[in-house]
Design a protein around this motif. Structure first.
Motif, PDB file in Angstrom:
ATOM      1  N   LYS B 111     -11.664 -34.711   0.585  1.00 37.35           N
ATOM      2  CA  LYS B 111     -11.198 -34.895   1.999  1.00 37.35           C
ATOM      3  C   LYS B 111      -9.911 -34.284   2.333  1.00 37.35           C
ATOM      4  CE  LYS B 111     -12.230 -38.791   3.726  1.00 37.35           C
ATOM      5  NZ  LYS B 111     -12.535 -40.250   3.940  1.00 37.35           N
ATOM      6  N   ILE B 115      -8.712 -30.562   3.923  1.00 40.51           N
ATOM      7  CA  ILE B 115      -7.779 -30.570   4.928  1.00 40.51           C
ATOM      8  C   ILE B 115      -6.417 -29.744   4.618  1.00 40.51           C
ATOM      9  CG2 ILE B 115      -6.172 -31.683   6.559  1.00 40.51           C
ATOM     10  CD1 ILE B 115      -8.492 -34.146   6.196  1.00 40.51           C
ATOM     11  N   ALA B 119      -5.402 -26.213   6.201  1.00 40.93           N
ATOM     12  CA  ALA B 119      -4.231 -26.190   7.086  1.00 40.93           C
ATOM     13  C   ALA B 119      -3.229 -24.967   6.457  1.00 40.93           C
ATOM     14  CB  ALA B 119      -3.469 -27.420   7.076  1.00 40.93           C
ATOM     15  N   ALA B 142     -14.709 -25.473   3.620  1.00 34.23           N
ATOM     16  CA  ALA B 142     -15.101 -26.768   4.139  1.00 34.23           C
ATOM     17  C   ALA B 142     -16.518 -26.980   3.324  1.00 34.23           C
ATOM     18  CB  ALA B 142     -14.926 -26.969   5.445  1.00 34.23           C
ATOM     19  N   MET B 164     -14.015 -32.014  11.115  1.00 36.01           N
ATOM     20  CA  MET B 164     -12.709 -31.408  10.677  1.00 36.01           C
ATOM     21  C   MET B 164     -12.469 -30.012  10.703  1.00 36.01           C
ATOM     22  SD  MET B 164     -11.890 -31.084   6.528  1.00 36.01           S
ATOM     23  CE  MET B 164     -12.111 -32.774   5.890  1.00 36.01           C
ATOM     24  N   VAL B 165     -13.553 -29.215  10.376  1.00 35.97           N
ATOM     25  CA  VAL B 165     -13.319 -27.668  10.287  1.00 35.97           C
ATOM     26  C   VAL B 165     -13.521 -27.417  11.989  1.00 35.97           C
ATOM     27  CG1 VAL B 165     -16.023 -27.505   9.978  1.00 35.97           C
ATOM     28  CG2 VAL B 165     -14.103 -25.725   9.060  1.00 35.97           C
ATOM     29  N   LEU B 168     -10.182 -27.751  13.347  1.00 35.93           N
ATOM     30  CA  LEU B 168      -9.029 -26.873  12.888  1.00 35.93           C
ATOM     31  C   LEU B 168      -9.167 -25.579  13.348  1.00 35.93           C
ATOM     32  CD1 LEU B 168      -8.615 -28.500   9.296  1.00 35.93           C
ATOM     33  CD2 LEU B 168      -6.897 -28.493  11.266  1.00 35.93           C
ATOM     34  N   LEU B 299      -1.510 -28.104  11.773  1.00 40.50           N
ATOM     35  CA  LEU B 299      -3.175 -28.188  11.432  1.00 40.50           C
ATOM     36  C   LEU B 299      -3.088 -29.135  10.501  1.00 40.50           C
ATOM     37  CD1 LEU B 299      -3.911 -24.191  11.290  1.00 40.50           C
ATOM     38  CD2 LEU B 299      -4.631 -25.689  13.085  1.00 40.50           C
ATOM     39  N   GLY B 303      -5.798 -32.307  11.157  1.00 43.42           N
ATOM     40  CA  GLY B 303      -6.928 -32.438  10.513  1.00 43.42           C
ATOM     41  C   GLY B 303      -7.068 -34.043  10.085  1.00 43.42           C
ATOM     42  N   THR B 306      -8.322 -35.991  13.026  1.00 45.16           N
ATOM     43  CA  THR B 306      -9.582 -35.648  13.036  1.00 45.16           C
ATOM     44  C   THR B 306     -10.344 -36.482  12.291  1.00 45.16           C
ATOM     45  OG1 THR B 306      -9.142 -33.501  13.702  1.00 45.16           O
ATOM     46  CG2 THR B 306     -11.472 -34.004  13.455  1.00 45.16           C
TER      47      THR B 306
END
Lengths: 577, 360
Positions: B111, B115, B119, B142, B164-165, B168, B299, B303, B306
């Motif tokens: 995870k 991220i 980013a 991702a 997440m994606v 972002l 970012l 991330g 989120t």
């Protein structure tokens, strides 16, 4: 800008969550509090009625009968109830306590104190419910096998799931619970998922005494599916009478439909003892019995086929061109592989004289088939044996199918680290040596011969339209029809000629074609075999009879074949003639 | 030196994190004080280790870590494949691998690594480049770990890759029409996704929609956890007095269902306090985002935010029957070493961004 949107969205999300929590905890809090206060939610799993199994005429082979079980929710049972229960059930208090502390699937799930009690006790307990909080009577379906030992090897039985199986299977909680019953053998095992259905259950709200106040949710169980077998149980029962007291197996196939009409194995057992809680002594007796009544001799074990295998050797010799119908060998009663080797004997010490393939089958002359075997390689014989379905597990809807063994030179090198000797080919050619076959495999082989090489897939279950396997295409073996005709003519002579080894099986209502086998099984008596089809002209039935250490195939085997055919005539005769 | 450290540390972040960790240990104790495994003591060890990680990350610096993010990403994929081949199976899922005495859960590591990679990748490209290939690569980055995690099967963790994606890409500046298009496409792909799910995952969703389908299984857990939380009322039953959770009506109550224990024993006030602590934590991260000018840092922090936010929403939501039951931990509260240390590491990255905010 976009970060602001995200910030607003997230804080709104948290607010919504806070609001939802407010509704659950404060607004509806008192409702959940009453539910939770005394753990008022109970889970009652409901087992699905297990599917029944019928024979071709809708006679029940496996069904369910109602049974009364005494159950109790231990959390609700008061200490002074134990003496009362103990008196009512005739159990010691310690035994009751021990059963109540058995592991359960859910907290507050009822534990079973005594299964299958009499109606009288059940009513007594129901009447006294006010004095016995937490105790109740549960009516459940108990497996029952009305035909007892008649087809027990086919149906098998069920038993309680063990903890290892439960660990593996309980992912699907609707199918398997901690105390579920699962198929242990036979159809009960093979079709367990179909037969068992889906469990249901109810969530109920109870009061402090453990009595139901309200039904919160319920899933009704989905009953298991019924199965219909191709077997005729009454026919099978009469066959069981014929082989009673012997270690024998009889398999009968309807050649029009490839359905097995009977698949009997003796000695047998009563599957009811495996589902009755009280019968542990009988269970143990069956398990310990040296005659191994639990073994299905028709399907689950393999034996040397003896002379029955000469049908394969004859086909291999004819098809490879190593012999023709006019090839003759001279039988003096002895056979020398090389001038110096130890001679092998024909079963008829005086010798059969000049034999062609018809006569050799008719009289089961070993010397003829030694001579054929000498011209063939073991791999040739093995190839034809495998084409006829030997040496591999048959597709059949039952458990524990013995694959048998068809040896060849590669097998011997791998397993015994030795090369194949030509002398072994001779034994192979007359169905001795390493070769092993089960009676149903022999039945299938004979059926294929009876149908001139059309592949036969025997089956035990009749599926409703559209279910089960698609009907197979009528594929044929790549063996010439003329060669099957030769072998069938030989089989005809086995029974119908006055020199034939199977003439004792002859019946007066039609012509039979068959082959006998007497397979040596030292130090004990030989195994008796007889396989064939009937009537010769338009075959309707194929059969295989096997008697473990039964002596001569032409005597022990033929006697059973004759009895079986007469029974069949009595039951189906009008339709035949 | 110390003064500089004091100045560089974002104290609202530290306070929120500490408060959550303490609440976590309290309820792990309450959920398991009858259990000889001493989860509370172990969690204290994990929390201490987590705090060390948290404070160490700024000394390494997020920039240096971002520069090796692709390497970390590849390592995490290797670990995910490894867990598939040789992982421990617990509760029917293969999620753990043992390295000596330590058992780790690679999905937690994946995870963070994902991220960081996203980013780093998105932050080094500008949205006005208008290259669809950038969006596509980000999606693939991702998607790969997500699929691997879904195969374990760990539906809960793999679902976190979705917000997440999306977030972002949204923050990076993907055109709105793309987002609308993707939403439409996503809805039409539901039947395909459905066919990928495992039988029991499908069942959970069906049971969520209609709890009567499986009153003995997932429907039971859902109802019992709702009863646990609901019966807490406004003030709760008091610590260690939650009858529902204490009597094991709710499974996994020291990990995935720990919120039940809190909701039952501290009531709505406790639940609100918990949400307030999370709000404070998220607010602190937003502040850090607002103060940095490094697009990659923004970012990265977003991330992390989120994923934490989604975990809180899903975990609390499932405890009160708002969402289907998926195995997800409540960040900083649930018992678990991998989960805690990886969360601390993530927050350490945020702290590092805060520290380096003035570097241009």
């Amino acid at each position: 800008m976009r970060f602001l949107i995200l910030k607003i969205a997230m804080f709104t999300g948290l607010l919504v969550l806070a609001l939802a929590l407010f509704i659950v905890q404060v607004w509806n809090g008192s409702y959940y509090r009453t539910l939770g206060d005394k753990n008022r939610i109970r889970l009652i799993p409901m087992e699905a009625p297990r599917g029944r199994v019928f024979d071709r005429n809708h006679r029940a082979l496996a069904t369910n009968r109602p049974s009364y079980d005494v159950v109790a929710t231990p959390e609700d049972v008061h200490r002074d109830e134990y003496p009362r229960l103990s008196k009512l059930l005739g159990l010691t208090e310690a035994a009751i306590k021990q059963r109540m502390s058995a592991s359960r699937e859910y907290p507050f799930a009822p534990a079973v104190i005594e299964e299958d009690v009499s109606q009288e006790i059940a009513f007594k307990i129901e009447e006294r419910r006010p004095e016995l909080p937490g105790v109740s009577i549960r009516v459940s379906g108990r497996r029952f096998y009305p035909y007892q030992q008649t087809a027990s090897h086919l149906i098998g039985f069920i038993g309680k799931i063990n903890s290892a199986e439960y660990e593996k299977l309980h992912e699907n909680q609707l199918l398997y619970g901690m105390n579920s019953l699962v198929g242990r053998m036979g159809l009960e095992k093979v079709y367990d998922e179909k037969l068992r259905g889906e469990r249901g259950g109810r969530q109920i709200e109870v009061n402090a005494r453990g009595n139901m106040v309200r039904l919160l949710s319920e899933k009704t169980p989905v009953p298991g599916e019924d199965l219909t077998m191709t077997i005729d149980l009454e026919f099978q029962k009469k066959i069981m009478d014929l082989i009673q007291g012997q270690h024998a197996a009889v398999a009968v196939l309807d050649l029009d439909t490839d359905e097995l009409l009977a698949l009997a194995s003796s000695p047998s057992y009563d599957p009811n003892v495996f589902v009755s809680p009280g019968a542990s002594k009988e269970r143990l007796a069956f398990l310990k019995d040296e005659a191994s009544p639990l073994v299905d001799r028709g399907v689950s074990s393999a034996y040397p086929p003896g002379s029955v295998f000469k049908l394969v050797t004859a086909l291999a010799g004819l098809e490879t061109g190593k012999i023709t119908p006019s090839t003759t060998f001279h039988c003096t009663g002895l056979f020398h592989l090389t001038p110096n080797s130890v001679p092998r004997k024909c079963w008829f010490a005086r010798g059969h004289g000049d034999m062609n393939v018809y006569e050799a089958l008719e009289r089961s002359c070993n010397v003829f088939f030694y001579s054929v075997g000498k011209r063939l390689s073991p791999d040739d014989i093995a190839e034809y044996a495998r084409m006829l379905g030997l040496g591999e597990a048959m597709r059949l809807e039952t458990s524990n199918i013995a694959p048998g063994l068809v040896p060849d030179s590669a097998w011997k090198k791998k397993r015994l680290k030795e090369k194949w000797y030509q002398g072994e080919t001779l034994s192979f050619a007359i169905g001795q040596g390493y070769l092993l076959t089960s009676p149903v495999q022999i039945l299938r082989m004979t059926s294929i011969i009876a149908k001139d090489g059309e592949i036969v897939e025997p089956h035990l279950i009749r599926w409703p339209e559209g279910e089960g396997e698609a009907p197979h295409e009528h594929k044929r073996l790549s063996i010439k029809k003329a060669n099957f005709e030769i072998v069938k003519q030989g089989m005809f002579q086995v029974v119908q000629s006055d020199y034939g080894t199977g003439q004792l099986g002859r019946v007066d209502f039609g012509h039979m074609a068959a082959k006998t086998g007497t397979a040596q099984a030292p130090p004990l008596n030989s195994h008796a075999w007889m396989t064939g089809f009937f009537p010769y002209e338009h075959p309707k039935l194929a059969f295989a009879v096997f008697v473990e250490h039964g002596g001569s195939g032409g005597i022990a085997g033929a006697r059973i074949v004759k009895g079986m055919l007469e029974t069949w005539r009595d039951m189906y005769g009008q339709k035949v003639a | 030196m110390v003064r500089k450290w004091l100045k560089d540390t974002n104290w609202s972040l530290v306070v929120a994190m500490t408060a959550l960790s303490i609440i976590g240990i309290i309820f792990i104790r309450s959920a398991s004080y009858r259990d000889p495994a001493e989860y509370d003591v172990k969690q204290m060890v994990w929390a201490s280790a987590g705090l060390v990680v948290f404070f160490l990350v700024p000394f390494v610096g997020y920039r240096r870590l971002l520069s090796v993010s692709y390497l970390l990403y590849v390592i995490s994929l290797v670990l995910l494949v490894w867990v598939m081949v040789a992982g421990h199976t617990r509760l029917g899922a293969q999620r753990w691998i043992g390295i000596g005495p330590i058992i780790i859960q690679p999905s937690e590591f994946a995870k963070i690594a994902t991220i960081m990679t996203l980013a780093n990748f998105l932050g080094s490209h500008h949205s006005w480049e208008k290259k669809n290939s950038i969006i596509l690569i980000a999606l693939v980055l991702a998607f790969v770990p997500q699929i691997l995690i879904m195969r374990q099967p760990d539906l809960g963790s793999s679902l976190l890759f979705v917000p997440m994606v999306i977030v972002l890409l949204f923050l990076w500046g993907i055109p709105y029409r793309y987002m609308i298009g993707a939403a439409v496409l996503g809805l039409s792909a539901v039947p395909i996704l459905w066919s990928i799910l495992k039988e029991y995952q499908k069942k959970r969703i069906l049971v969520f929609l209609n709890p009567n389908l499986d009153p003995l299984g997932a429907g039971y857990t859902a109802l019992q956890s709702k009863i646990a939380v609901g019966s807490g009322g406004l003030f709760g039953k008091g610590l260690l007095h939650g009858t529902q959770s204490q009597l094991q009506f709710v499974p996994e109550h020291h990990t995935d269902f720990i919120f039940c224990v809190l909701g039952e024993e501290w009531g709505y006030l406790g639940a609100a306090l918990l949400l307030f602590c999370y709000a404070a934590l998220f607010n602190a991260i937003f502040e850090v985002i607002g103060q940095t000018t490094d697009q990659r840092a923004k970012l990265l922090a977003a991330g992390i935010l989120t994923v934490l936010f989604s975990q809180v929403m899903i975990n609390v939501g499932m405890s009160i029957g708002l969402l289907p039951i998926t195995g997800l931990t409540l960040p900083l509260i649930s018992y678990g070493g991998s989960s805690f240390i990886m969360t601390a590491l993530a927050l350490g990255l945020v702290l590092s961004i805060h520290k380096e905010r003035s570097i241009f």
